[in-house]
Design a protein around this motif. Sequence first.
Motif, short mmCIF file in Angstrom:
data_model
loop_
_atom_site.label_atom_id
_atom_site.label_comp_id
_atom_site.label_asym_id
_atom_site.label_seq_id
_atom_site.Cartn_x
_atom_site.Cartn_y
_atom_site.Cartn_z
N ASP A 264 0.81 -1.22 0.00
CA ASP A 264 0.00 0.00 0.00
C ASP A 264 0.85 1.27 0.00
O ASP A 264 0.33 2.37 0.21
CB ASP A 264 -0.96 0.03 1.20
CG ASP A 264 -1.89 -1.17 1.22
OD1 ASP A 264 -2.35 -1.57 0.13
OD2 ASP A 264 -2.16 -1.71 2.32
N GLY A 265 2.18 1.14 -0.20
CA GLY A 265 3.05 2.30 -0.28
C GLY A 265 3.22 3.04 1.03
O GLY A 265 3.65 4.20 1.04
N ARG A 266 2.96 2.40 2.17
CA ARG A 266 3.02 3.07 3.47
C ARG A 266 4.10 2.45 4.34
O ARG A 266 4.16 1.24 4.52
CB ARG A 266 1.67 3.02 4.19
CG ARG A 266 0.53 3.63 3.40
CD ARG A 266 -0.77 3.61 4.21
NE ARG A 266 -0.80 4.68 5.19
CZ ARG A 266 -0.97 4.51 6.49
NH1 ARG A 266 -1.07 3.29 6.99
NH2 ARG A 266 -1.03 5.55 7.30
N TYR A 267 4.95 3.29 4.89
CA TYR A 267 6.00 2.86 5.81
C TYR A 267 6.41 4.08 6.62
O TYR A 267 6.28 5.22 6.17
CB TYR A 267 7.20 2.30 5.05
CG TYR A 267 7.90 3.32 4.18
CD1 TYR A 267 9.03 4.00 4.62
CD2 TYR A 267 7.41 3.63 2.91
CE1 TYR A 267 9.66 4.96 3.83
CE2 TYR A 267 8.04 4.57 2.11
CZ TYR A 267 9.15 5.23 2.57
OH TYR A 267 9.77 6.18 1.79
N PRO A 268 6.90 3.90 7.85
CA PRO A 268 7.25 5.06 8.69
C PRO A 268 8.59 5.66 8.29
O PRO A 268 9.60 4.96 8.25
CB PRO A 268 7.30 4.46 10.10
CG PRO A 268 7.67 3.03 9.88
CD PRO A 268 7.05 2.64 8.58
N THR A 269 8.57 6.94 7.99
CA THR A 269 9.81 7.67 7.72
C THR A 269 10.26 8.43 8.96
O THR A 269 11.44 8.48 9.28
CB THR A 269 9.60 8.67 6.57
OG1 THR A 269 9.06 7.99 5.45
CG2 THR A 269 10.91 9.33 6.18
N THR A 270 9.29 9.03 9.66
CA THR A 270 9.58 9.77 10.89
C THR A 270 8.59 9.33 11.96
O THR A 270 7.38 9.26 11.70
CB THR A 270 9.46 11.28 10.67
OG1 THR A 270 10.30 11.68 9.59
CG2 THR A 270 9.86 12.05 11.93
N VAL A 271 9.10 9.04 13.14
CA VAL A 271 8.27 8.64 14.28
C VAL A 271 8.61 9.52 15.48
O VAL A 271 9.60 10.25 15.46
CB VAL A 271 8.46 7.15 14.63
CG1 VAL A 271 8.01 6.27 13.48
CG2 VAL A 271 9.92 6.86 14.99
N LEU A 272 7.80 9.43 16.50
CA LEU A 272 8.05 10.18 17.74
C LEU A 272 8.43 9.19 18.83
O LEU A 272 7.64 8.32 19.20
CB LEU A 272 6.83 10.98 18.15
CG LEU A 272 7.01 11.92 19.35
CD1 LEU A 272 8.07 12.97 19.06
CD2 LEU A 272 5.69 12.60 19.72
N ALA A 273 9.66 9.33 19.34
CA ALA A 273 10.18 8.45 20.38
C ALA A 273 10.36 9.24 21.67
O ALA A 273 10.73 10.42 21.65
CB ALA A 273 11.51 7.83 19.97
N VAL A 274 10.14 8.59 22.80
CA VAL A 274 10.30 9.23 24.10
C VAL A 274 11.19 8.35 24.96
O VAL A 274 11.19 7.13 24.84
CB VAL A 274 8.92 9.45 24.77
CG1 VAL A 274 8.20 8.14 25.00
CG2 VAL A 274 9.06 10.19 26.10
N ARG A 275 12.01 8.98 25.79
CA ARG A 275 12.78 8.22 26.77
C ARG A 275 11.80 7.44 27.64
O ARG A 275 10.83 7.99 28.17
CB ARG A 275 13.61 9.15 27.66
CG ARG A 275 14.82 9.72 27.01
CD ARG A 275 15.80 10.34 28.02
NE ARG A 275 15.35 10.42 29.38
CZ ARG A 275 14.98 11.55 30.00
NH1 ARG A 275 14.99 12.69 29.33
NH2 ARG A 275 14.61 11.53 31.25
N THR A 276 12.05 6.14 27.79
CA THR A 276 11.10 5.29 28.50
C THR A 276 10.93 5.73 29.95
O THR A 276 9.82 5.72 30.49
CB THR A 276 11.55 3.82 28.42
OG1 THR A 276 11.61 3.43 27.05
CG2 THR A 276 10.58 2.92 29.16
N ASP A 277 12.01 6.14 30.61
CA ASP A 277 11.87 6.58 31.99
C ASP A 277 11.04 7.86 32.08
O ASP A 277 10.26 8.05 33.03
CB ASP A 277 13.23 6.76 32.66
CG ASP A 277 14.13 7.76 31.95
OD1 ASP A 277 13.80 8.17 30.81
OD2 ASP A 277 15.18 8.13 32.52
N PHE A 278 11.17 8.75 31.10
CA PHE A 278 10.36 9.97 31.09
C PHE A 278 8.90 9.62 30.87
O PHE A 278 8.01 10.21 31.52
CB PHE A 278 10.85 10.91 29.99
CG PHE A 278 10.18 12.26 30.00
CD1 PHE A 278 10.69 13.31 30.76
CD2 PHE A 278 9.04 12.49 29.23
CE1 PHE A 278 10.07 14.55 30.76
CE2 PHE A 278 8.41 13.72 29.24
CZ PHE A 278 8.93 14.76 30.01
#
Length: 405
Positions: A264-278
């Motif tokens: 379907d032409g969809r894949y993640p280019t940019t994601v939002l990651a957070v420090r797990t402890d935060f």
Amino acid sequence: MTRTAGAPTGQAHGSTAVTRSSSADAGQPRRRRRIGWPAVLAGLAILCVLTVTATVLRANGTLDAMEQAGTETSDAQEVTLGYFGNLTHGPALAGVEQGYFEQALGETELNTQVFNTGPTTIEAMNSGEVDIAFMGPNPAINSFVQSGGESVTIVAGATSGGAQFIVSNDVAGPDDLAGRTFATPDFGGTQDVALRVWLQDQGYEVDTGSPDSVSITPMPSGQALQTFRQGAIDGFWGPQPWATRMTQEEGGQVLVDERDLWPDGRYPTTVLAVRTDFLQQHPQTVEKILTGLEDSVDYLNTADQDQVIETLNTGFENARTEPLDPETIAGSLEAMEWTTDPMESTYATLLENGVQAGTTQEASLDGFVDDSLINTVRENRGMDPVGGEISAAVLPATGSREDAA
């Protein structure tokens, strides 16, 4: 207040352990207390009982639930957000420039840092200088694997698509790459892994020095544009707007659009990651950031294109990136999708690609994605949830992206 800082220095802060003793005991000899065997045996029995009890509680999940229930959470007084001055980081640029993140955070102070690569962003997160950041999925996967699942958590998507393999016009096709040199934004980054895997699938050796080998030279995207212009490299697998600039300004041709490699032409280019402890300490703050992210994505998808282009160019300037010709942005946007969907089902394939490229190792991705907060935000807005089950199994080396769908 929002302030933009440069890349972190990477300096480590030392700590000193201090042992204090009561002044009343100073200079007095200590008396040794003899402990009889009955007391020792009784202590060992109690320890065994406690150990068995803890093992049972851990096995059925009760102890974990007790520990989780005892964790106090709160809004953070401040949060530092990292992002790139790239078009594929449009939701970050628009969220900062339009004030969506600040508005959603309320009394929590927003600080920002601008980066050029995912690995340097991860380094800043590991040192505690950045709490939450936009990046490509592969650096986040590498960090998660190397830390044994303790470092970062993906909480949302931002952009799908936008990565292309641009080559000079003297390249006849996929069979005409031997002995050539290509660039990617950074070693181990998402586009770097994609190029290495694609070349291997085409039967090419990479960086072996043989006549049939293909060389890959990681470099910043802006430098890659200049180097491509000078004819020192034969192409570049990278994100927008650089791919479009190489075609519009330098006469390059699209050899591979990465959308064609995914269902379907969809894949993640940019994601939002957070420090797990935060995330564990301040889930309320993370949810507020995600509220601002949904606002930003909605703006990018619904506002007048001229207004969006103006906002993005202002974001580039404030991120110390050269503003773009409106035509370049418009052309780049055709190859991209703004979405908060982290596309969870793709990560097993992304991990397998990293293993094949030699940039990471096999591991479980259990706990890598947590879409509960973004789905809370979406539910409050009457929107459909995103996400899905993630496979903990690594695909075999012969597996394809289509097999992973």
